[in-house]
Write an enzyme that holds these catalytic residues in place. Structure first.
Site, PDB file in Angstrom:
ATOM      1  N   SER A   1       0.815  -1.207   0.000  1.00  0.00           N
ATOM      2  CA  SER A   1       0.000   0.000   0.000  1.00  0.00           C
ATOM      3  C   SER A   1       0.856   1.266   0.000  1.00  0.00           C
ATOM      4  O   SER A   1       2.042   1.242   0.340  1.00  0.00           O
ATOM      5  CB  SER A   1      -0.911   0.010   1.232  1.00  0.00           C
TER       6      SER A   1
ATOM      7  N   ASN B   1       1.675 -11.932  11.797  1.00  0.00           N
ATOM      8  CA  ASN B   1       1.374 -11.739  13.209  1.00  0.00           C
ATOM      9  C   ASN B   1       0.645 -12.981  13.725  1.00  0.00           C
ATOM     10  O   ASN B   1       0.451 -13.951  12.988  1.00  0.00           O
ATOM     11  CB  ASN B   1       0.563 -10.456  13.431  1.00  0.00           C
TER      12      ASN B   1
ATOM     13  N   PHE C   1      -2.516 -13.571  14.503  1.00  0.00           N
ATOM     14  CA  PHE C   1      -3.771 -13.863  13.794  1.00  0.00           C
ATOM     15  C   PHE C   1      -3.476 -14.562  12.475  1.00  0.00           C
ATOM     16  O   PHE C   1      -4.138 -15.535  12.105  1.00  0.00           O
ATOM     17  CB  PHE C   1      -4.549 -12.565  13.562  1.00  0.00           C
ATOM     18  N   GLU C   2      -2.472 -14.075  11.768  1.00  0.00           N
ATOM     19  CA  GLU C   2      -2.154 -14.618  10.450  1.00  0.00           C
ATOM     20  C   GLU C   2      -1.486 -15.989  10.545  1.00  0.00           C
ATOM     21  O   GLU C   2      -1.719 -16.846   9.690  1.00  0.00           O
ATOM     22  CB  GLU C   2      -1.272 -13.608   9.706  1.00  0.00           C
TER      23      GLU C   2
ATOM     24  N   SER D   1      11.097 -17.958  32.211  1.00  0.00           N
ATOM     25  CA  SER D   1      11.459 -19.376  32.248  1.00  0.00           C
ATOM     26  C   SER D   1      12.232 -19.800  31.002  1.00  0.00           C
ATOM     27  O   SER D   1      12.962 -20.791  31.021  1.00  0.00           O
ATOM     28  CB  SER D   1      10.199 -20.238  32.396  1.00  0.00           C
TER      29      SER D   1
ATOM     30  N   ASP E   1       5.153  -3.371   8.810  1.00  0.00           N
ATOM     31  CA  ASP E   1       5.701  -3.048   7.489  1.00  0.00           C
ATOM     32  C   ASP E   1       7.187  -2.715   7.595  1.00  0.00           C
ATOM     33  O   ASP E   1       7.995  -3.137   6.761  1.00  0.00           O
ATOM     34  CB  ASP E   1       4.947  -1.867   6.876  1.00  0.00           C
TER      35      ASP E   1
END
Length: 398
Positions: free
Chosen positions: A18, A152, A154-155, A200, A266
């Site tokens: 974009s 990310n 979600f992806e 941890s 990006d």
């Protein structure tokens, strides 16, 4: 259409994503940093918007599949496709994405060594899918031509079909992505994990080149491993490589800055592309952890400097004239957060329906990639990470 035939130029990048006139997302977040590191960047804009959607009001147009095809035709006819690296980000719609996919496949057939970093921009946790659902199977098919993907959480879940709620499920998701599509590299940009779990894993703390930029004492809007409470969350980035039937994964603990930013993914993807298998780099790390380490340092430093700058510019009216940030430890902002719209209106009432109201505040949060270009050029020692022992982690059910 003419066939791709130009000899690859090791310093030339094709970035397809974009474009906004004002702000730093997509190609605007990627082009200048890549140029700063010495790359020639050829840009194909998949949209032309006035600004990114976080401003609320946005106007502009999308590049149609036919227009994308015409652009590629012009490049190939003139023998201008000599890119050794490709970066793709937001592509609006399945037909446009299919055009991009087909063109990259042709380029990969001519040059199998082409480095392709795919950022599968589809959505985010809490937001959900913000592109057409028809793009999902296309992205899945594109995994087989990608060198690195930079999704990310979600992806990752969308592409792998695995809900990530633990380290074992993370392992399953990464293994699924690597093996189903012969995908060599995954740079999982970030996932929130409890500080107790991060501790941890014995992940290193932020480097001194980052912490020196922090206010003293540490501000309320900053959380990091070793700083917050065990139940607090910090972000962790994973760099995973599949080679010789084995998954090698590195983890990087990141601080949390309580602020709103756009274009971070990006910029991260562009920096990963820039540093991946850089022949001029001397590193003890494998190619992907090296690239991610370098990318994270630049991105995290720019995020912090952007946030400090934003706080420094939020005066009594919330609209102070921009000025350089002289001291990152300035005590006037060390415990502050950017005022909300309600708080600003209480100080200086504005018409809540006026788009300029939000735009003035959003502009203060734009990534300072130009002003902080020295951080991109410097590169530094990179962000420290640690190689994970999956056998041990899975054996203990972590």
């Amino acid at each position: 259409m003419a066939a791709y035939s130009s000899a690859p130029d090791p310093g030339r990048v094709l970035s397809i994503q974009s474009h906004v006139v004002s702000g730093y997302v997509g190609n605007r977040a990627a082009t200048f940093p890549l140029q700063t590191l010495g790359y020639d960047v050829d840009v194909i804009n998949t949209v032309q918007f006035s600004n990114h959607t976080g401003y609320g009001h946005v106007n502009g147009h999308k590049t149609t599949p036919e227009q994308l095809t015409a652009i590629f035709e012009g490049l190939t006819t003139n023998g201008l496709v000599s890119h050794s690296r490709i970066l793709t980000g937001y592509v609006p719609g399945a037909e446009a994405l299919q055009v991009v996919s087909d063109q990259i496949r042709q380029m990969k057939e001519v040059d199998p060594d082409l480095i392709y970093v795919l950022d599968p921009v589809m959505g985010d946790m809490g937001t959900g899918l913000y592109v057409s659902k028809e793009v999902v199977p296309i992205y899945k098919s594109m995994l087989s031509i990608a060198t690195v993907i930079t999704p990310n959480q979600f992806e990752v879940e969308l592409l792998s079909g695995i809900n990530i709620n633990s380290l074992p499920t993370l392992h399953t998701a990464l293994h699924q992505l690597h093996t189903t599509s012969s995908l060599p590299h995954v740079a999982f940009s970030s996932i929130p994990l409890p500080i107790s779990l991060v501790d941890s894993l014995s992940l290193p703390s932020p480097p001194a080149s980052y912490t020196r930029l922090l206010p003293d004492p540490l501000p309320q809007w900053y959380d990091a491993a070793g700083v917050g409470a065990p139940e607090d969350e910090v972000l962790v980035c994973f760099a995973s490589t599949w080679a010789d039937g084995k998954m090698d994964t590195w983890a990087f603990a990141l601080p949390t800055i309580r602020g709103y930013f756009s274009g971070v993914g990006d910029l991260f993807s562009a920096m990963v592309l820039a540093h991946f298998q850089n022949p001029d780099s001397v590193s003890e790390l494998p190619p992907l952890p090296h690239a991610v380490s370098k990318a994270l340092l630049a991105v995290q430093q720019i995020l912090l400097r952007t946030h400090l700058y934003s706080l420094g510019q939020t005066g009594a009216s919330g609209m102070a004239t921009p000025r350089p940030l002289h001291r990152p430890s300035d005590q006037t902002t060390s415990g502050s957060v950017i005022p909300s719209d309600t708080e600003l209106d209480a100080i200086n009432p504005l018409n809540p329906k006026d788009p300029k109201r939000k735009a003035k505040r959003m502009r203060l949060r734009e990534l300072r990639v130009v002003q902080e270009r020295a951080l991109i050029q410097d590169g530094g020692e990179g962000w420290p990470g640690r190689q994970l022992d999956w056998d041990d982690l899975l054996r203990h059910g972590m």
